[in-house]
Design an enzyme around this catalytic site. Structure first.
Site, PDB file in Angstrom:
ATOM      1  N   GLU A   1       0.863  -1.202   0.000  1.00 15.81           N
ATOM      2  CA  GLU A   1       0.000   0.000   0.000  1.00 15.81           C
ATOM      3  C   GLU A   1       0.884   1.231   0.000  1.00 15.81           C
ATOM      4  OE1 GLU A   1      -2.311  -0.002   3.589  1.00 15.81           O
ATOM      5  OE2 GLU A   1      -3.101  -1.981   3.176  1.00 15.81           O
TER       6      GLU A   1
ATOM      7  N   LYS B   1       2.227   4.580   1.708  1.00 18.48           N
ATOM      8  CA  LYS B   1       2.304   5.125   3.072  1.00 18.48           C
ATOM      9  C   LYS B   1       1.952   6.605   2.976  1.00 18.48           C
ATOM     10  CE  LYS B   1       5.021   5.040   7.258  1.00 18.48           C
ATOM     11  NZ  LYS B   1       4.918   6.425   7.656  1.00 18.48           N
TER      12      LYS B   1
ATOM     13  N   ARG C   1      -4.298   9.309  17.310  1.00 17.24           N
ATOM     14  CA  ARG C   1      -3.387   8.269  17.803  1.00 17.24           C
ATOM     15  C   ARG C   1      -2.921   8.588  19.223  1.00 17.24           C
ATOM     16  NH1 ARG C   1       2.253   7.382  17.592  1.00 17.24           N
ATOM     17  NH2 ARG C   1       2.694   5.162  17.638  1.00 17.24           N
TER      18      ARG C   1
ATOM     19  N   GLU D   1      -5.690   6.952   7.529  1.00 18.40           N
ATOM     20  CA  GLU D   1      -4.878   8.167   7.512  1.00 18.40           C
ATOM     21  C   GLU D   1      -5.692   9.336   6.969  1.00 18.40           C
ATOM     22  OE1 GLU D   1      -1.939   7.552   8.752  1.00 18.40           O
ATOM     23  OE2 GLU D   1      -0.592   9.164   8.118  1.00 18.40           O
TER      24      GLU D   1
ATOM     25  N   CYS E   1      28.817  13.821  34.682  1.00 18.73           N
ATOM     26  CA  CYS E   1      29.066  14.815  33.632  1.00 18.73           C
ATOM     27  C   CYS E   1      27.868  15.758  33.552  1.00 18.73           C
ATOM     28  CB  CYS E   1      29.280  14.122  32.297  1.00 18.73           C
ATOM     29  SG  CYS E   1      29.273  15.263  30.908  1.00 18.73           S
TER      30      CYS E   1
END
Ligand code: IVH
Length: 676
Positions: free
Chosen positions: A118, A120, A141, A181, A436
């Site tokens: 697919e 992206k 999300r 998406e 440090c």
């Protein structure tokens, strides 16, 4: 329609108009095949609106007229995902793709594997829940476990059906979730930016940022105006794939009326993955939206579940990144950064250059082997690239500078001067001085960060001062700070000092998994910390654990097990733990699983008098579900629970756009009371 029509006629007309409109919306927004003109569509919608106005009792939230419902909201509520929304591992080149296929074959025992390829899509992931065939909730999300409820905004996306179609070939479960998406296509992006330029508003750097910004605005009318699209690629019931094949899932999603990207392919074996990647190398520009690569997924969902996931990403899918955007520029110098674990990382300081819409002035060089491999010297001209959110990197030297000079890896830490070590087989040099200043500064910033101890107000400038003046020599010293000590610092008023101290105080109740994450043990990220805490619910048990016991935890590999064990063998770390214990931090937890705790990671502020619960009861119940209760509203507050005479906290919450809820919503979030 004449005034006199009966309610029954109106109801029939509304039902039929809605069906017609939905069919045309599907043809237009999902299939890109309009069958009527815009004017005809507008007329249908106007007619429906007219009847609904006359018969308000017929208005339902899924009516096409209700995509943009109310006005601005005050904030977003949060809600857990039934199963985590993970990220994807990357394969940048052919070898990495072949390695992926080899791992899949080894773990599944299959000789050749069927995959689905697919695009992206470069947008924002979204999970949308349906109940009884109707869209009920949309969640971002978020951190993968908990998302923000942006239902009202998502409803305005025309390619997202509010009511699903019921094809004959699939029965529809009562409850399901789709994932996909949200993207803004190039045309919409350009139009939006030119409008913003015209109105003297800041422009968006790229379509992904524009899509993200448009989804998270408080006013759904703004989202509606942004012309977002939603491509769906996942169908889950109770957090698990509904069908046996991913390819069939995409078909089913399309049959339910969702927009499924038409660029997809069935692929067999590694050779076809590589060939598919090659085919797409130069084609991405021809798409109407941006992509940042391809995704290859194992087709069989049974095999997917055999393969499972690592802490970060599924083992059954891989993102194949296509070549990123690039630009040429001069390397003016190379500096060395000291990280939290003491790793020294060289960074190229660049003559600032625009790469894909973002100005880049630094690029990571990873380590000195990388500099060697590139043949890079200071003064050279290089090709830099950036893809997505990844830190820009140097691809190759394109021209050698006239007065070029080599980068000399420091023999001593550039910050504390301690001799650095490069362990056998390691490409990284490290400063091994646990005291440090740079390491300490980075560890404290990590510890204070939102997902760790969540100490608001402890930023870079302040931490630098605390460390430089020797006020903080370890994370534990944060808990010994006082108003007198802080008073000596620059730009530290009484009020900010008091706020900081109160935030530090509040952080003492941070739950164990986040304390473990805050310790900054190498490889122990948020999720790993959670998994470890579920198995070892107190630090002493964990400190005594052997590598074998740690390895018994699914998802903990040998590398993590070893670093955790080593961490708790180091006397300095053990004394740090003792100090944290003395400071009153939560080093143990009840054995409630995260999945059962509804408010993990959420911060609440109580304000005013609630109708039934006392403040103490409310706080106790919130904390019992893993939430945190603090005294003051800040940008880190998730919810303000407002009762009568809520006052200034409520005002502040409104200003910050924090979600404001009442006792009833709090009780909803808490769910039924637990039996002791
Ligand atoms: S599958 C468990 N498929 O990429 C994996 N993701 O880097 C679920 N993305 O968060 C993701 N296009 O937002 C998948 N065709 C596609 C995708 C896709 C874009 C995004 C998604 C995900 C991110 C992971």
């Amino acid at each position: 329609m004449p005034e006199s029509v009966s309610a029954a006629d109106a109801s029939r007309a509304v039902t039929s108009l809605r069906e017609t409109i939905r069919r045309h919306e599907h043809l237009y927004y999902v299939l890109d095949q309009p069958a009527i003109s815009d004017a005809e569509y507008d007329a249908l919608l106007a007619r429906l609106k007219e009847i609904e106005q006359r018969h308000p009792e017929l208005v339902t939230t899924d009516s096409p007229t209700q995509r943009v419902g109310g006005g601005p909201r005050e904030g977003f509520l949060k809600a857990p995902h039934p199963s985590p929304m993970q990220s994807l591992d990357n394969a940048f080149d052919e070898q990495a793709l072949r390695d992926f296929d080899r791992r899949v074959r080894e773990l599944s025992g299959l000789e050749t594997v069927d995959y689905v390829g697919e695009l992206k899509l470069d947008g924002v992931s979204l999970a949308v829940h349906f109940s009884g065939g109707r869209m009920s909730r949309a969640l971002t999300r978020g951190d993968g476990f908990t998302g923000e409820d942006i239902t009202e905004n998502a409803r305005t996306i025309r390619s997202l059906p509010l009511v699903v179609q019921r094809p004959r070939e699939h029965s529809l479960p009562a409850e399901f979730e789709v994932r996909g998406e949200v993207v803004m296509n190039r045309r919409a992006f350009e139009r939006l930016n030119s409008e913003r330029l015209r109105d003297d508003q800041p422009t968006f750097a790229n379509p992904r940022n524009a899509a993200a910004g448009s989804l998270r605005v408080l006013d759904p009318r703004i989202t509606a105006s942004r012309r977002l699209e939603f491509f769906v690629y996942g169908l889950l019931v109770d957090g698990r794939p509904m069908l046996e094949s991913h390819w069939d899932t995409l078909d089913a999603l399309a049959a339910f009326g969702f927009k499924v990207n038409s660029h997809r392919a069935r692929l067999h074996g590694a050779g076809e993955l590589v060939a598919c990647g090659d085919r797409w190398k130069d084609k991405r520009e021809s798409l109407p939206y941006e992509i940042d690569g391809l995704v290859f997924k194992v087709d069989s969902t049974a095999v997917q579940s055999t393969l499972g996931s690592t802490a970060r990403a599924p083992r059954w899918a891989i993102a194949h990144k296509l070549a990123a955007e690039q630009a040429e520029t001069l390397v003016e110098n190379i500096e060395v950064q000291v990280g939290r674990t003491g790793a020294l990382t060289p960074r190229a300081l660049l003559d600032p250059v625009g790469v894909g819409g973002v100005t880049v002035s630094r690029a990571t060089l990873h380590n000195e082997d990388e500099i060697e491999r590139l043949g890079l010297r200071i003064g050279d001209t290089v090709l830099v690239e950036r893809s997505g959110d990844v830190i820009p990197k140097v691809v190759r030297v394109t021209a050698q500078g006239k007065d070029r000079r080599p980068f000399l890896p420091p023999g001593n830490c550039p910050v504390c001067g301690t001799k650095v070590v490069r362990e056998q087989g390691e490409v990284i040099r490290r400063c091994i001085n646990t005291n440090c200043r740079a390491r300490l500064r980075e560890s404290i910033l990590h510890c204070a960060s939102r997902r760790a101890m969540n100490i608001d107000g402890l930023g870079e400038v302040l931490v630098e001062q605390l460390v430089a003046r020797g006020l903080v020599k370890s994370v534990a010293d944060l808990y010994g700070l006082s108003a007198e000590k802080l008073a000596a610092l620059e730009r530290m008023g009484k009020k900010s000092a008091a706020n900081l101290l109160s935030n530090i105080e509040d952080s003492r109740s941070t739950p164990l998994p986040r304390v473990l994450f805050a310790l900054g043990i190498r490889y122990v990220g948020e999720r790993t910390a959670q998994i470890i805490a579920d198995r070892f619910p107190n630090v002493d048990l964990l400190a005594a654990a052997s590598i074998e016991q740690l390895r018994e935890i699914e998802e903990i590999g040998p590398r993590i097990a070893e670093t955790v064990r080593d961490f708790f063998r180091e006397p300095n770390n053990l004394s740090l733990i003792d100090q944290l214990r003395a400071a009153g931090l939560q080093l143990s937890q009840e054995t409630t699983k995260r999945a059962d705790r509804k408010l993990d990671g959420l911060t609440f502020v109580l304000s005013g008098t609630l109708p039934n619960l006392t403040r103490e009861e409310a706080a106790e119940r919130i904390e019992g579900e893993g939430g945190k209760v603090t005294g003051a509203v800040s940008k880190n507050t998730d919810y303000v629970v407002a009762g009568e005479s809520a006052g200034s906290k409520l005002e502040k919450a409104k200003r910050l756009g924090t979600a404001i809820i009442g006792e009833g919503q709090l009780l909803d979030l808490l769910g039924p009371e637990r039996q002791p």
